[in-house]
Design an enzyme around this catalytic site. Structure first.
Site, PDB file in Angstrom:
ATOM      1  N   ARG A 167       0.839  -1.220   0.000  1.00 16.54           N
ATOM      2  CA  ARG A 167       0.000   0.000   0.000  1.00 16.54           C
ATOM      3  C   ARG A 167       0.870   1.264   0.000  1.00 16.54           C
ATOM      4  NH1 ARG A 167      -3.039  -3.680  -0.559  1.00 16.54           N
ATOM      5  NH2 ARG A 167      -5.140  -3.916   0.252  1.00 16.54           N
ATOM      6  N   SER A 244     -10.820  -1.010   3.619  1.00 15.71           N
ATOM      7  CA  SER A 244     -10.059  -1.286   4.845  1.00 15.71           C
ATOM      8  C   SER A 244      -9.631   0.033   5.467  1.00 15.71           C
ATOM      9  CB  SER A 244      -8.794  -2.076   4.520  1.00 15.71           C
ATOM     10  OG  SER A 244      -9.113  -3.335   4.020  1.00 15.71           O
ATOM     11  N   GLU A 340      -5.253   3.438   6.681  1.00  9.83           N
ATOM     12  CA  GLU A 340      -4.962   3.309   5.248  1.00  9.83           C
ATOM     13  C   GLU A 340      -5.423   4.543   4.461  1.00  9.83           C
ATOM     14  OE1 GLU A 340      -5.412  -0.647   3.173  1.00  9.83           O
ATOM     15  OE2 GLU A 340      -6.717   0.535   1.887  1.00  9.83           O
TER      16      GLU A 340
END
Ligand code: EPU
Length: 344
Positions: A167, A244, A340
């Site tokens: 990520r 998420s 995130e």
């Protein structure tokens, strides 16, 4: 000062999938590279904050934004070329990611099926190196083109240039996703012709079995993944969310071993570098937050890693729940959860 396509005081509540309220002081819908060049040459003050908004699916809007929102809407998708090994397919940064994946499969170019139905835009995919079901976009990425907003020039970034991680990418490492220094305009993917289905991720074998599929083609695998996602992840149109909400923590092997001894159910995934990725959703569930609410927000009842807006939430409500969950997970497991989504 501003080109005439820049609007003022634009409501962003429909432009972020958590449906958080906020006004953009300045807002431009970017449909072509020329608009970026005009903005770069407009002599905008250095103090003006710039933010590139894609699908708003990975964003926490803290309130009104006093800078310039560049709403990514550059369209277009094409086969750039092919060789013996691969197809090279490009898309404008403002193309919808799930529609792009679907289109590649319809054209007979497999390779992106594990990333089916991930919300957002093509241009955002490399910034946080989106991933799901055993595949990260970095593995299918070839290169991208971005406009340097200081000079108005287009720059090419190769796969190595982008320094992808879990990520993560150069664009995040340099803070360009927040400063608007480089605006991604087009992304090219390399889809290998020697295709193999990636079916080892936890839930996939059972889903394929339930569908009576033994050797899936790319379309069948995409269908299985779409079904899995639809079951676990709420549709933002029905229940606003940003996917998420926390990263899965990556910890050293000794810490993971200690935790697993104390909590035998802890899902652990060994990484290529020997470290262990553990499931944040599991930690949150064990901390009692699955399906639990704090005011207008809560952690989703079917997947504790998803923070949802039950209606009327603000960015402050989201931040408060985030801090509460982080604190309770830290107290129970001595693990720090990092968010995130991008906070604006
Ligand atoms: N789990 C629980 N309780 C929960 C949620 C999960 O015990 O409430 C356990 C599951 O049983 C499983 C493990 O945690 O053993 C992992 O759960 P899951 O397969 O649902 O995936 P995840 O690790 O929670 C990641 C990505 C998702 C991606 C899925 C599928 C991150 C932060 N999230 O979630 O990506 O779709 O894997 O590949 O890496 C996103 O980034 O926005 C996103 C949705």
């Amino acid at each position: 000062m501003f080109p005439d396509f820049v609007e003022r005081d634009v409501n962003l509540v429909r432009s972020n999938t958590l449906a958080l309220p906020g006004l953009a002081a300045f807002y431009a819908r970017i449909t072509c590279v020329d608009q970026l060049k005009q903005l770069a040459g407009a002599g905008l003050p250095d103090t003006l904050r710039c933010f590139v908004l894609g699908g708003g699916s990975n964003l926490v809007l803290s309130g009104d934004f006093d800078g310039l929102i560049l709403h990514q809407a550059i369209a277009g998708r094409q086969l750039l070329g092919e060789d013996n090994e691969a197809w090279y397919v490009s898309a404008g940064a403002g193309e919808s990611w799930p529609e792009f994946v679907d289109w590649t499969l319809n054209q007979g170019w497999p390779g992106l099926e594990n990333l089916a139905l991930i919300p957002g835009m093509v241009g955002a995919a490399p910034i946080q190196n989106i991933g799901a079901y055993g595949l990260e976009v970095a593995e299918r990425f070839h290169s991208l083109q971005a406009c340097d907003m200081r000079s108005g020039e287009l720059k090419h970034f190769s796969r190595d240039d982008c320094r992808f991680g879990y990520r993560d990418s150069l664009f995040k490492q340099q803070g360009w996703h927040l400063s608007g220094r480089f605006v991604i305009t087009e992304v090219t993917f390399r889809l290998p012709k020697a295709w193999q289905p990636l079916i080892h991720y936890a839930d996939i074998p059972a889903e394929l079995k339930a569908r009576g599929v033994v050797e899936p083609n790319a379309r069948q695998l995409a269908e299985a993944i779409v079904a899995l996602r639809q079951r676990k992840l709420p549709d933002p149109k029905q229940l606003p969310n940003a996917g998420s909400f926390f990263h899965n923590p990556v910890i050293d092997a000794a810490t993971a071993q200690r935790l697993s001894a104390a909590y035998p159910g802890l899902p652990c995934y060994r990484q290529p570098d020997g470290r262990i990725k553990i499931a944040a959703g599991w930690l949150i569930e064990q901390s009692g937050w699955k399906g639990k609410r704090l005011g207008a927000v809560g952690m989703y009842e079917n997947q504790a890693l998803i923070l949802v807006n039950h209606g009327g939430a603000t960015g402050a409500d989201v931040a408060q729940l985030m801090r509460t969950v982080q604190q309770e997970v830290r107290e129970k497991f001595a693990i720090d959860l990092t968010p995130e989504p991008i906070f604006l």
